[in-house]
Every structure is written in structure tokens, then in C-alpha cells.
Design an enzyme around this catalytic site. Structure first.
Site, mmCIF file in Angstrom:
data_model
loop_
_atom_site.group_PDB
_atom_site.id
_atom_site.type_symbol
_atom_site.label_atom_id
_atom_site.label_comp_id
_atom_site.label_asym_id
_atom_site.label_seq_id
_atom_site.Cartn_x
_atom_site.Cartn_y
_atom_site.Cartn_z
ATOM 1 N N LYS A 1 0.528 -1.089 0.101
ATOM 2 C CA LYS A 1 0.000 -0.047 0.106
ATOM 3 C C LYS A 1 0.847 1.036 0.007
ATOM 4 O O LYS A 1 0.623 2.298 -0.851
ATOM 5 C CB LYS A 1 -1.032 0.069 1.330
ATOM 6 C CG LYS A 1 -1.728 1.228 1.273
ATOM 7 C CD LYS A 1 -2.206 1.480 2.698
ATOM 8 C CE LYS A 1 -1.327 2.069 3.591
ATOM 9 N NZ LYS A 1 -1.855 3.106 4.470
ATOM 10 N N ASN A 2 1.861 1.336 1.144
ATOM 11 C CA ASN A 2 2.650 2.646 0.933
ATOM 12 C C ASN A 2 3.387 2.788 -0.171
ATOM 13 O O ASN A 2 4.161 3.780 -0.452
ATOM 14 C CB ASN A 2 3.463 2.514 2.238
ATOM 15 C CG ASN A 2 2.807 2.718 3.676
ATOM 16 O OD1 ASN A 2 1.536 2.982 3.432
ATOM 17 N ND2 ASN A 2 3.248 2.212 4.608
ATOM 18 N N CYS B 1 -4.863 8.165 9.970
ATOM 19 C CA CYS B 1 -4.766 7.852 11.256
ATOM 20 C C CYS B 1 -4.295 8.845 12.393
ATOM 21 O O CYS B 1 -3.509 9.611 12.072
ATOM 22 C CB CYS B 1 -3.756 6.673 11.305
ATOM 23 S SG CYS B 1 -4.218 5.129 10.550
ATOM 24 N N ARG C 1 2.076 14.816 11.675
ATOM 25 C CA ARG C 1 3.048 14.564 10.553
ATOM 26 C C ARG C 1 2.962 15.712 9.748
ATOM 27 O O ARG C 1 2.179 15.752 8.668
ATOM 28 C CB ARG C 1 2.447 13.243 9.999
ATOM 29 C CG ARG C 1 2.685 12.168 10.437
ATOM 30 C CD ARG C 1 2.415 10.753 10.142
ATOM 31 N NE ARG C 1 1.065 10.422 9.958
ATOM 32 C CZ ARG C 1 0.709 9.515 9.560
ATOM 33 N NH1 ARG C 1 1.384 8.340 8.897
ATOM 34 N NH2 ARG C 1 -0.804 9.068 9.555
ATOM 35 N N PRO C 2 3.547 16.965 10.026
ATOM 36 C CA PRO C 2 3.230 18.152 9.532
ATOM 37 C C PRO C 2 3.477 18.330 8.064
ATOM 38 O O PRO C 2 4.726 17.706 7.425
ATOM 39 C CB PRO C 2 4.000 18.973 10.257
ATOM 40 C CG PRO C 2 5.121 18.215 10.935
ATOM 41 C CD PRO C 2 4.521 16.985 11.139
ATOM 42 N N ASP D 1 6.124 1.051 12.056
ATOM 43 C CA ASP D 1 4.728 0.477 11.447
ATOM 44 C C ASP D 1 4.710 -0.879 11.932
ATOM 45 O O ASP D 1 3.666 -1.694 11.644
ATOM 46 C CB ASP D 1 4.544 0.537 9.930
ATOM 47 C CG ASP D 1 4.032 1.758 9.429
ATOM 48 O OD1 ASP D 1 3.588 2.626 10.138
ATOM 49 O OD2 ASP D 1 3.987 1.899 8.043
ATOM 50 N N ILE E 1 9.425 7.883 16.286
ATOM 51 C CA ILE E 1 8.905 8.554 15.253
ATOM 52 C C ILE E 1 7.469 9.231 15.282
ATOM 53 O O ILE E 1 7.661 10.596 14.961
ATOM 54 C CB ILE E 1 8.596 7.225 13.908
ATOM 55 C CG1 ILE E 1 9.836 6.436 13.946
ATOM 56 C CG2 ILE E 1 8.203 8.073 12.827
ATOM 57 C CD1 ILE E 1 11.182 7.150 13.355
ATOM 58 N N ARG F 1 -7.827 -0.289 5.516
ATOM 59 C CA ARG F 1 -6.977 0.543 4.728
ATOM 60 C C ARG F 1 -5.555 -0.063 4.421
ATOM 61 O O ARG F 1 -5.035 0.589 3.438
ATOM 62 C CB ARG F 1 -6.716 1.825 5.550
ATOM 63 C CG ARG F 1 -8.099 2.683 5.964
ATOM 64 C CD ARG F 1 -7.754 3.974 6.819
ATOM 65 N NE ARG F 1 -6.427 4.706 6.114
ATOM 66 C CZ ARG F 1 -5.288 5.037 6.750
ATOM 67 N NH1 ARG F 1 -5.376 4.583 8.021
ATOM 68 N NH2 ARG F 1 -4.585 5.619 5.946
#
Length: 417
Positions: free
Chosen positions: A22-23, A115, A120-121, A304, A326, A396
Site C-alpha cells: 500500500k505504502n 490515522c 505529521r506536518p 509500522d 517516530i 486501509r
């Protein structure tokens, strides 16, 4: 809304095919906005985020079809606005900024959702694109960017941001001149995006290292490309085999991308072996023991996989620790594992896990994608019945998870809440 019902205590035995990543697929799909001609992508997982991205591409003027695990995409008339209705559910939508600015000179993208695992700017993306000549304003919840044309520049990221590296890779591929990206993310998914762009005619050197050089080209052309297998899905099933004291064979498992995880599994007395034909076998080699883990950017231990390894540590002998470096809000699964009898204490961004002889089934609620996976893993080994609620997060990122687990002996089913 769906939930999973799991009857625990059944060792998993058999073969699981690892799906496409997916990523990796998400940025590659968005990169199709840059391509003149037809793109054919194979090994694309059938996931909620993928379908959302395809809807977004269609709205932006890139026609797509999705048959089996193959996506065909072709830009017809590109538009510059990514609407809130789609972007709100998926943070990867911000990756539209680079391609739209590079191709059209304008982009209007809603501030993203996804999520709730911490900040996570997107400002890192914006600062980098500004170095290439873009100008941004925040307009009613939208990021509105314009530029005459993007110009190559030297860009140093404050930290190795995966999304920022991907966004700038796409933008730089069609910018004028040479772009040098420093302190880049080194994740395999970044490399897969770079390889796709190269297959389309981009000139990229150094993907997978801290410094990437991109020489802009006038246009990218269509190609056929296979998306890499999902290393996080593969890692989750490695843990599934270990936590149930089973024996699983994984097909299309990217073992070379899982060094940090495999190292910790072996410390815990889990055997992970490559077999003839490229398959990977996982089983216990002795009593599970706790380990100490710190999440890091690749090639360190992946954030992850933090929640899934925590589930395994819950039933290991002794004590281990997990330090999350993270994301600052990625321990929301801890309280739910506690409902199942896990002994976990939190201090700042470190979890101390004291193994217990047995977890007990309970109703639990998923808070994010990887937390969902950890609760499923805990349910597979727990005594009694576990109900995992709000599994739309799971959908997802995992293709047909309950079907794959059922096929290797899990007692798991999907029901409506």
C-alpha cells in the site's frame, strides 16, 4: 461498521501470499499525474486507501480502471484541486502537491487526514517546494500553491520525511535543472517510487541513500510496472506465525527489507528462514523472550511494526521495552491490550512490556491501522473470544486479512456491528 470475531488458541499452519505494498502503491499512483501516456501497474492491493486514491485521480483528470490487482491510468485533462471529501480520509493525498505544481504550476489540496497517530506536518513539503519556486497560502482548509515553473534546487530536509522525499522526487522529476535532496528518507517504498519514475523516463540517482539527485526532464512517458510486496503485511504475518506457535510459509516476502524486524524476532527465539523458491518460513525456535526495541527511520526498526511486535512481547517471558521515536501518539493500542490481560506500563514515549502466560479475549477497539493489526494478533493467541471493533482502519492497509488467516487455521470472521 464491521468488526472481527476471533476465537483464539489455534496455531497457524500453511501458506500466505503477501500482497502488494500500500505504502508504495499510493505515491506511484499519484505519480501517474505526471505521465503522458498509459501506465499499467500490477500487484496493486485492493484496499480502501487505493480505491480512495483512484477516485482522487479520476477527479483530477486521470482516468483509471482497476481489474484484479492491475490498475491502468491515463491523464486526459488534468485539474488542480483535490477536494476535502477525499483528502480528509487519507494523508497520502498531500502527495498531489508536487505533481500538480510540476505539471500545471498550480495545486489546491485540502489539508489531509488519516490515522490519529501524531503530528505529521506538511510544512516540510511546503518549505521544500518553496525552495523550488512555489508560493503557498492556506485558504479555508486548503493548501493553495502556485508557481511559474519549478526550478531545481538543493534541499536539506530537517529529518528524513518519507512523504516529503516522495513529493519532492515527483516534483523534481519534471522541474527545470538539477535538484539535490539531502537527509532523504531511505525506505524501500521511496526506492520503489524512484524506480517507477525511472521506468517512465526520469533521471534519478541515489534513491535508498541519504542524498538523491534528480535531473528534470521535459516529460515522463507511460510504462508497465510491478509494485513491490508489502513489507509491513509480511512482517505482520511473521509475527502471526510466531505468536500462535504455528508454522507459516510466506510467498513474495521481501525479507531483505525486513532486517531490523527479523533481527528482533530471532532475539525472541523465532526462526525466520528463506526457503527454496524464495519463500520464507517462520516458526518458534524456543520459548519467546522479551527484547528492547527503538523505532527509527529505515533501515532501523519500523514504527509500522511496533504495535505488532508489542503483541508478541505480551506473551514472551521476561520484560522488554519499546521506545517510539517516530510518532508521539502511537501507543493507543496499549490500553486495549491491557483489557486482554497484557502488563504494559507507559512513561513518556517508552512502553515496558512484562510478558504474561496467557492473554484473555475481550471486546477491544482499534485506534489506527497498525494498532488494529496488533489487536488481531493478540486475539489469535488469547483464550476465548476477542471482538475487534472499528476495523475500517484495518481495511486501509491489509488485503483480505481475515480470509488469509482463516485459510491457515485461524478462527476469525467478519460481522456487522
Amino acid at each position: 461498521m464491521d468488526k472481527l470475531i476471533i476465537e483464539g488458541g489455534h496455531p497457524l499452519k500453511g501458506t500466505i501470499n503477501v500482497s502488494g505494498s500500500k505504502n508504495a502503491a499510493l505515491p506511484i499512483l499519484i505519480a501517474c499525474l505526471l505521465v503522458k501516456g498509459t501506465v499499467r501497474l500490477t500487484n496493486v492491493p485492493r484496499l480502501r486507501d487505493i480505491f480512495t486514491t483512484l477516485k482522487l485521480l479520476n477527479i483530477l483528470g486521470c482516468e483509471t480502471t482497476f481489474e484484479g490487482n492491475t490498475v491502468t491510468a491515463k491523464v486526459t485533462e488534468l485539474k488542480h484541486e483535490a477536494p476535502y471529501e477525499l483528502v480528509k480520509t487519507m494523508r497520502a493525498s498531500v502527495l498531489c502537491l508536487g505533481p500538480l505544481l510540476g505539471f500545471l504550476g498550480e495545486a489546491k489540496v485540502a489539508l489531509p487526514g488519516g490515522c490519529a497517530i501524531g503530528a505529521r506536518p506538511v510544512d516540510l513539503h511546503l518549505k521544500a517546494l518553496e525552495r523550488m519556486g512555489a508560493r503557498f497560502i492556506l485558504d479555508s482548509g486548503y493548501i493553495h500553491g502556485v508557481c511559474g515553473s519549478l526550478i531545481g534546487a538543493r534541499i536539506v530536509f530537517d529529518f528524513p520525511t518519507v512523504g516529503g522525499t516522495e513529493n519532492l522526487l515527483m516534483a523534481a522529476s519534471v522541474a527545470k535543472g538539477c535538484t539535490i535532496l539531502e537527509n532523504c528518507a531511505r525506505e524501500p517504498e521511496v526506492v520503489d517510487l524512484a524506480n517507477f519514475l525511472i521506468a517512465c523516463g526520469a533521471r534519478i540517482r541515489g534513491a535508498g541513500t541519504a542524498v538523491i539527485e534528480v535531473e528534470g526532464v521535459r516529460e515522463l512517458k507511460g510504462c508497465e510496472y510491478r509494485v513491490m510486496p508489502d513489507r509491513i503485511e509480511a512482517g505482520t504475518y511473521l509475527v502471526a506465525g510466531a505468536i500462535t506457535d504455528g508454522e507459516l510459509t510466506l510467498v513474495d516476502c521481501p525479507l531483505e527489507e525486513l532486517d531490523a524486524l527479523v533481527s528482533k524476532l530471532r532475539e525472541m527465539n523465532v526462526q525466520v528462514e528463506r526457503q527454496e523458491g524464495g519463500t520464507v518460513l517462520v516458526r518458534r525456535g524456543g520459548e519467546l523472550v522479551g527484547v528492547d526495541v527503538t523505532t527509527q527511520p529505515h533501515p532501523g526498526f519500523p514504527t509500522d511494526m511496533q504495535a505488532q511486535l508489542m503483541a508478541l512481547m505480551c506473551v514472551a517471558a521476561g520484560t522488554g521495552s519499546i521506545q517510539e521515536k517516530i510518532f508521539e501518539n502511537r501507543f493507543m493500542h496499549v490500553s486495549e491490550l491491557g483489557r486482554m490481560g497484557a502488563r504494559i506500563s507507559l512513561k513518556d514515549r517508552t512502553a515496558m512490556v512484562r510478558g504474561v502466560p496467557q492473554l484473555v479475549g475481550a471486546p477491544v477497539m482499534a485506534s489506527d491501522l497498525r494498532a488494529s493489526a496488533s489487536l488481531v494478533l493478540a486475539g489469535l493467541v488469547a483464550q476465548g473470544t476477542t471482538e475487534v471493533q472499528r476495523i475500517y482502519h484495518l481495511d486501509r492497509g491489509y488485503e483480505r486479512m481475515e480470509e488469509k488467516l482463516s485459510a491457515v487455521g485461524a478462527r476469525i470472521r467478519r460481522e456487522k456491528e
